[in-house]
Design an enzyme around this catalytic site. Sequence first.
Site, PDB file in Angstrom:
ATOM      1  N   SER A  89       0.830  -1.194   0.000  1.00 31.09           N
ATOM      2  CA  SER A  89       0.000   0.000   0.000  1.00 31.09           C
ATOM      3  C   SER A  89       0.872   1.255   0.000  1.00 31.09           C
ATOM      4  O   SER A  89       1.653   1.461  -0.924  1.00 31.09           O
ATOM      5  CB  SER A  89      -0.960  -0.044   1.189  1.00 31.09           C
ATOM      6  OG  SER A  89      -1.999   0.886   1.045  1.00 31.09           O
TER       7      SER A  89
ATOM      8  N   ASP B 251     -10.205  -3.243  -4.920  1.00 30.27           N
ATOM      9  CA  ASP B 251      -9.226  -2.326  -4.343  1.00 30.27           C
ATOM     10  C   ASP B 251      -9.197  -1.056  -5.196  1.00 30.27           C
ATOM     11  O   ASP B 251      -9.016  -1.132  -6.412  1.00 30.27           O
ATOM     12  CB  ASP B 251      -7.847  -2.996  -4.331  1.00 30.27           C
ATOM     13  CG  ASP B 251      -6.761  -2.136  -3.707  1.00 30.27           C
ATOM     14  OD1 ASP B 251      -7.066  -1.044  -3.197  1.00 30.27           O
ATOM     15  OD2 ASP B 251      -5.597  -2.575  -3.723  1.00 30.27           O
TER      16      ASP B 251
ATOM     17  N   HIS C  63      -8.185  -5.073  -0.809  1.00 24.93           N
ATOM     18  CA  HIS C  63      -6.971  -4.374  -0.415  1.00 24.93           C
ATOM     19  C   HIS C  63      -6.572  -4.756   1.017  1.00 24.93           C
ATOM     20  O   HIS C  63      -7.409  -4.807   1.915  1.00 24.93           O
ATOM     21  CB  HIS C  63      -7.194  -2.858  -0.484  1.00 24.93           C
ATOM     22  CG  HIS C  63      -5.980  -2.065  -0.097  1.00 24.93           C
ATOM     23  ND1 HIS C  63      -4.994  -1.740  -1.005  1.00 24.93           N
ATOM     24  CD2 HIS C  63      -5.574  -1.551   1.086  1.00 24.93           C
ATOM     25  CE1 HIS C  63      -4.040  -1.060  -0.385  1.00 24.93           C
ATOM     26  NE2 HIS C  63      -4.373  -0.925   0.875  1.00 24.93           N
TER      27      HIS C  63
END
Length: 368
Positions: free
Chosen positions: A140, A308, A338
Amino acid sequence: EVGDQLGLSSYMEPLITTADYIAPTSDENVTVTDTEFSDVPVRLYLPRKPSDGLRRAVVYFHGGGWRLGHAGTKSYDHLNRCTANRLNAVVVSVSYRLAPRYHFPVQFEDVYSVTKFFLQSSVLSQYGVDPDRVCVAGDSAGGNLAAAVAQQARNNSCFASSELFCLLKDPEVKPKLKAQALLYPALQTLDLNLPSYRENENGFLLPKWLMVKFWSQYFTSDSSLRKAMASNRHVPVESSHLLQFVNWSNLLPEEMKKGHVYASSTYGSSELAQKYPGFLDPRAAPLLASDAQLRGLPLTYVLTCEYDVLRDDGVMYARRLGVVGVPVTHDHARDTFHGAMAFVLDPTGLAVGQRLMNRYIEWLNENL
């Protein structure tokens, strides 16, 4: 979201981070210690198994929107402990400074400083690491930082035969990174209305409003940037040439376009870009690097998840890297959301989280 609307986020987030923290704990396979590299806190994982030669190494950057998380977060401790044990590799997990107290480029400077420190010949030798087998990785926001560090290391390292060329480069960066592993990374700030943002606007764990908040607060606490990003009206017309690097109509496969119509951007205020130029900086948005700047990047692993908002960032980056000749492995995890890898310690997410973690470690084992 309610806490944010009530102005309680600054109180809640430290409590969440503290509740999820685990102290450095060694076991029969790995010695774990907290220390500092270049004045930045890191958690160091040193395998106890004997090695026939020099070890591999991974420098890992945690996720959390540049404002949450820590190297000691339970899920990251588990991931990096497993990586060190299964690869018999040294792992350096970095606790960089966080927003909203610190803004870009502080987070980038912290992780790049740690990477430069670790890549010094004397430090690699101290930990028995092969200088030709070092990887940067992250998930991320951490994947964003890993991609930015790989670009900066590529641009600043001295690999040319020309002595004059070498003098112009960063003298502290000598060994070349062998690989980068980007797990559902955030890679661009220009178009926050990609198909993945549209389809997962109210998605689990990372809805669009939260990603917009993370992006904007990476650069400033000024709510005007956040509002402009939320309406996708933050790119000034003088920066329109950068949109070619995130043009999803050219970079996404047909199955991911799903009938979405590409529309030209509505340009925003030049004043915002002048006050907060970070959102136009490739160190914050690696997808904004030119093709010439992408050539020569190391072996790359990109993991994307179907559900996501950041899915299309990773897909487009993998496509652009492949076009310029960078060896890329792109794993697209269908029916997955995600941050799924962080749920490996949760019984409800064990199977998918373990599967993604295994694939990441397998790729490192095969390529590092």
